[in-house]
Design an enzyme around this catalytic site. Structure first.
Site, PDB file in Angstrom:
ATOM      1  N   GLU A   1      -8.790  -6.306  -1.897  1.00  0.00           N
ATOM      2  CA  GLU A   1      -8.650  -6.955  -0.913  1.00  0.00           C
ATOM      3  C   GLU A   1     -10.224  -8.094  -0.754  1.00  0.00           C
ATOM      4  O   GLU A   1     -10.696  -8.236  -1.267  1.00  0.00           O
ATOM      5  CB  GLU A   1      -8.400  -5.897   0.028  1.00  0.00           C
ATOM      6  CG  GLU A   1      -7.836  -5.367   0.420  1.00  0.00           C
ATOM      7  CD  GLU A   1      -8.316  -4.054   0.952  1.00  0.00           C
ATOM      8  OE1 GLU A   1      -9.572  -3.819   1.936  1.00  0.00           O
ATOM      9  OE2 GLU A   1      -7.367  -2.860   1.422  1.00  0.00           O
TER      10      GLU A   1
ATOM     11  N   ARG B   1     -20.631   0.984  -6.270  1.00  0.00           N
ATOM     12  CA  ARG B   1     -20.305   0.222  -7.271  1.00  0.00           C
ATOM     13  C   ARG B   1     -20.150   0.424  -8.353  1.00  0.00           C
ATOM     14  O   ARG B   1     -19.486   0.930  -9.471  1.00  0.00           O
ATOM     15  CB  ARG B   1     -20.419  -0.973  -6.563  1.00  0.00           C
ATOM     16  CG  ARG B   1     -19.774  -2.287  -7.724  1.00  0.00           C
ATOM     17  CD  ARG B   1     -21.296  -3.773  -7.591  1.00  0.00           C
ATOM     18  NE  ARG B   1     -20.494  -4.335  -6.238  1.00  0.00           N
ATOM     19  CZ  ARG B   1     -21.339  -5.406  -5.941  1.00  0.00           C
ATOM     20  NH1 ARG B   1     -22.348  -5.423  -7.177  1.00  0.00           N
ATOM     21  NH2 ARG B   1     -21.678  -6.051  -4.383  1.00  0.00           N
TER      22      ARG B   1
ATOM     23  N   ASN C   1      -6.884   4.230  -3.385  1.00  0.00           N
ATOM     24  CA  ASN C   1      -7.532   2.754  -2.716  1.00  0.00           C
ATOM     25  C   ASN C   1      -8.891   3.219  -1.920  1.00  0.00           C
ATOM     26  O   ASN C   1      -8.342   4.413  -0.814  1.00  0.00           O
ATOM     27  CB  ASN C   1      -5.801   2.653  -1.582  1.00  0.00           C
ATOM     28  CG  ASN C   1      -6.761   1.149  -0.508  1.00  0.00           C
ATOM     29  OD1 ASN C   1      -7.362  -0.215  -0.997  1.00  0.00           O
ATOM     30  ND2 ASN C   1      -7.221   1.319   0.309  1.00  0.00           N
ATOM     31  N   GLU C   2     -10.407   3.271  -1.896  1.00  0.00           N
ATOM     32  CA  GLU C   2     -11.260   3.340  -1.506  1.00  0.00           C
ATOM     33  C   GLU C   2     -11.035   5.162  -0.672  1.00  0.00           C
ATOM     34  O   GLU C   2     -11.351   5.716   0.415  1.00  0.00           O
ATOM     35  CB  GLU C   2     -11.340   3.153  -0.239  1.00  0.00           C
ATOM     36  CG  GLU C   2     -11.223   1.311   0.028  1.00  0.00           C
ATOM     37  CD  GLU C   2     -11.417   0.692   0.871  1.00  0.00           C
ATOM     38  OE1 GLU C   2     -11.955   0.710   2.535  1.00  0.00           O
ATOM     39  OE2 GLU C   2     -11.366  -0.781   0.668  1.00  0.00           O
TER      40      GLU C   2
ATOM     41  N   ASP D   1     -15.751  -1.297  -1.844  1.00  0.00           N
ATOM     42  CA  ASP D   1     -17.191  -2.201  -2.580  1.00  0.00           C
ATOM     43  C   ASP D   1     -18.288  -1.858  -1.973  1.00  0.00           C
ATOM     44  O   ASP D   1     -18.995  -2.420  -0.640  1.00  0.00           O
ATOM     45  CB  ASP D   1     -16.903  -3.561  -2.041  1.00  0.00           C
ATOM     46  CG  ASP D   1     -18.444  -4.194  -3.590  1.00  0.00           C
ATOM     47  OD1 ASP D   1     -17.749  -3.887  -4.436  1.00  0.00           O
ATOM     48  OD2 ASP D   1     -18.858  -5.402  -3.313  1.00  0.00           O
TER      49      ASP D   1
ATOM     50  N   TYR E   1       0.864  -1.234  -0.008  1.00  0.00           N
ATOM     51  CA  TYR E   1       0.245  -0.029   0.306  1.00  0.00           C
ATOM     52  C   TYR E   1       0.673   1.456   0.084  1.00  0.00           C
ATOM     53  O   TYR E   1       0.526   2.455  -0.335  1.00  0.00           O
ATOM     54  CB  TYR E   1      -0.668  -0.096   1.433  1.00  0.00           C
ATOM     55  CG  TYR E   1      -2.256  -1.069   1.610  1.00  0.00           C
ATOM     56  CD1 TYR E   1      -1.611  -2.604   1.639  1.00  0.00           C
ATOM     57  CD2 TYR E   1      -3.231  -0.432   0.536  1.00  0.00           C
ATOM     58  CE1 TYR E   1      -2.345  -3.003   1.595  1.00  0.00           C
ATOM     59  CE2 TYR E   1      -4.435  -1.823   1.236  1.00  0.00           C
ATOM     60  CZ  TYR E   1      -4.466  -2.638   0.780  1.00  0.00           C
ATOM     61  OH  TYR E   1      -5.139  -3.823   0.970  1.00  0.00           O
TER      62      TYR E   1
ATOM     63  N   TYR F   1      -6.495 -10.030   2.160  1.00  0.00           N
ATOM     64  CA  TYR F   1      -6.416  -9.258   3.644  1.00  0.00           C
ATOM     65  C   TYR F   1      -6.170  -9.704   4.825  1.00  0.00           C
ATOM     66  O   TYR F   1      -7.241 -10.073   5.124  1.00  0.00           O
ATOM     67  CB  TYR F   1      -7.757  -8.191   3.016  1.00  0.00           C
ATOM     68  CG  TYR F   1      -6.469  -6.809   3.979  1.00  0.00           C
ATOM     69  CD1 TYR F   1      -5.577  -5.598   3.943  1.00  0.00           C
ATOM     70  CD2 TYR F   1      -7.432  -7.257   5.216  1.00  0.00           C
ATOM     71  CE1 TYR F   1      -6.073  -4.930   4.517  1.00  0.00           C
ATOM     72  CE2 TYR F   1      -7.318  -5.967   6.393  1.00  0.00           C
ATOM     73  CZ  TYR F   1      -5.738  -4.922   5.709  1.00  0.00           C
ATOM     74  OH  TYR F   1      -5.995  -3.619   6.862  1.00  0.00           O
TER      75      TYR F   1
END
Ligand SMILES: *[C@@H]1O[C@H](CO)[C@@H](O)[C@H](O)[C@H]1NC(C)=O
Ligand SMILES: *[C@@H]1O[C@H](CO)[C@@H](O)[C@H](O)[C@H]1NC(C)=O
Length: 480
Positions: free
Chosen positions: A260, A206, A158-159, A201, A86, A292
């Protein structure tokens, strides 16, 4: 998977089979090995020992060869081919760790962000953090890791979008970051390393976000990463909702994989989802995934416990995950009749993308100077494989029954050679740019978009794309 004599014996046999760490390319909705042209399915884990707290102390998981040898040995026991990291520090030296990974046949999916200041977007007010310093950081990570053939892909975020506020504020900044990274590849990186996004998610965003990042001729991603924790304990393809996931993405035009997965609400984890993931129920749409996570951290997803002395203690779920991986096919097959959607994909009207603010005008790049001239090559040194990396760790490794493992040498199963890397970029328009993005919500995808030609025709097409700084010519000069 336990460390029985029989198991180690089997590994010994495998030792005779050598593969090569060839670069991975994009082909339609799959990844392929650039030499064998076979589809590449990701079988891996997320790897960031110490998590964000360690990054905040200057830690980087790919800089200490002794620890890398310890963990790569364990990656091999687990039977994986990819890790995701990451956060890294591009000023540090990753050569030996990347070489150990390459020799073990393991690829890297790398996020370009960190939790540190100037190294990520603030997802509520992204304009406050979308700066020249931020651009320098992400480009320098790309520059450094572009030196390694086993760098599989970059993740632009990421997110970043995970709640209504970020869904409103951040989508066009994420798309801008993707655009910037691609402009950097066009002008400064010799290989088309895929650029993707790792999504929280959440059903509210989404499909809209996936469609928004997939489309148009500017800032489109090369693959979509899904963080999914919906298969918990004993369940089924339909009971877990995996059927719905596959259905929702069945016509997506890009590769998808789990960035993940591995719900921990039911213990112990039994990894039934692994079987589904590499079966024909999913392989037409999903290219595998990353569990993950490797190390045990406060949120309790770990497979291996790292002690205060940096020794490794294998946990029981490491064994069961290894068993599950072992049962998956070596070369997963793709169901016949899987759809292979064409690209580029035109953007839907913003109003159709519910749940997010789909602003097709992207903020002006803050990294134009770096796209034009590259990052400082003395401060950020392009990675290179080393000869004779460390394959045995001094750290202790204990199996899940408390017994010390004494034979803990990484097996060299893949050949790797340092590629001869030319200066300059690929010189092909892959959806990068520098100015304000296209605000057209229709039809724009029909232009050159995704040419993979490295010849004059390709360049002529790219020129029509409207590069404001004439940067594209730099890439071409380097190619000639
Ligand atoms: C992991 O290690 C820590 C620190 O050494 C210890 O407190 C903890 O009990 C261990 N957890 C497991 C599951 O072994
Ligand atoms: C779209 O994004 C651009 C660039 O960030 C911004 O200037 C513009 O105000 C945004 N438009 C809307 C309707 O939010």
């Amino acid at each position: 998977m336990r460390f029985t004599v029989a198991f180690l014996g089997a590994l010994g046999l495998l030792g005779g089979v050598t593969t090569a760490i060839n670069t991975i390319e994009l082909k339609g909705r799959h990844f392929i090995d650039s030499v064998t042209k076979k589809e590449f399915f990701i079988k891996g884990v997320d790897y960031q020992p110490g998590g964000a707290a360690n990054v905040e102390k200057g830690g980087d998981p790919l800089t200490d060869a002794d620890k890398c040898a310890r963990d790569v040995f364990l990656f091999q026991q687990l039977g994986i081919n990819t890790i995701r990291v990451y956060s890294v520090d591009p000023t540090q030296d990753h050569n030996e760790c990347m070489t150990i990974l390459a020799a073990a046949g393991i690829y890297l999916v790398l996020d370009v962000n960190t939790p540190l200041e100037h190294q990520h977007l603030n997802n509520e007010e992204p304009w406050t953090t979308y700066t020249s310093m931020y651009s320098e950081h992400i480009f320098s990570v790309m520059h450094v890791f572009s030196g390694y053939d086993n760098t599989l892909a970059f993740l632009a975020g990421n997110e970043v979008i995970f709640d209504p506020t970020s869904a409103k504020a951040s989508p066009n900044y994420v798309k801008a970051v993707v655009r910037d990274m691609k402009a950097y590849i066009t002008n400064q990186i010799h290989r088309r390393i895929p650029v993707g996004y790792s999504n929280a998610d959440d059903l509210r965003f989404r499909t809209a976000l996936a469609a928004y990042l997939e489309c148009g001729d500017t800032g489109y991603i090369d693959f979509w990463g899904v963080n999914s924790y919906q298969w918990c304990g004993k369940n089924t393809f339909t009971g877990s909702g995996y059927d719905k996931l596959v259905e929702d993405y069945k016509d997506y035009s890009l590769p998808i994989f789990f960035t993940e997965y591995g719900c921990n609400e039911v213990r112990p984890r039994i990894w039934q989802e692994v079987d589904a993931l590499y079966s024909e129920k999913m392989t037409g749409v999903f290219s595998g995934g990353l569990v993950y996570e490797f190390t045990q951290e406060p949120n309790d997803y770990g497979l291996v416990n790292i002690t205060k002395d940096e020794d490794a203690v294998i946990l029981k779920e490491f064994d069961s995950l290894g068993d599950a991986f072992e049962k998956t096919p070596k070369e997963p097959t793709i169901p016949s009749g899987s759809s292979n959607p064409t690209r580029p994909v035109d953007c839907p009207a913003a109003s159709k993308l519910t749940g997010i603010t789909a602003n097709f005008t992207l903020p002006t790049t803050q990294g134009a100077e770096y796209i034009k001239s590259g990052v400082d090559k003395t401060k950020f040194v392009k990675g290179k494989f080393v000869t004779g990396p460390k394959f045995t760790t001094t750290h202790k490794i204990t199996d899940s029954e408390g017994k010390e493992i004494t034979e803990k040498t990484v097996k060299e199963v893949a050949t790797y050679t340092q590629s001869d890397i030319p200066d300059g970029g690929i010189g092909i328009n892959i959806g990068g740019g520098t100015g304000t993005g296209s605000d057209s919500a229709s039809g724009s995808g029909s232009s050159s978009g995704d040419s993979t030609k490295k010849n004059g025709a390709g360049s002529a097409k790219s020129m029509t794309f409207g590069w404001s700084l004439g940067l594209i010519t730099i890439g071409f000069a380097a190619l000639l």
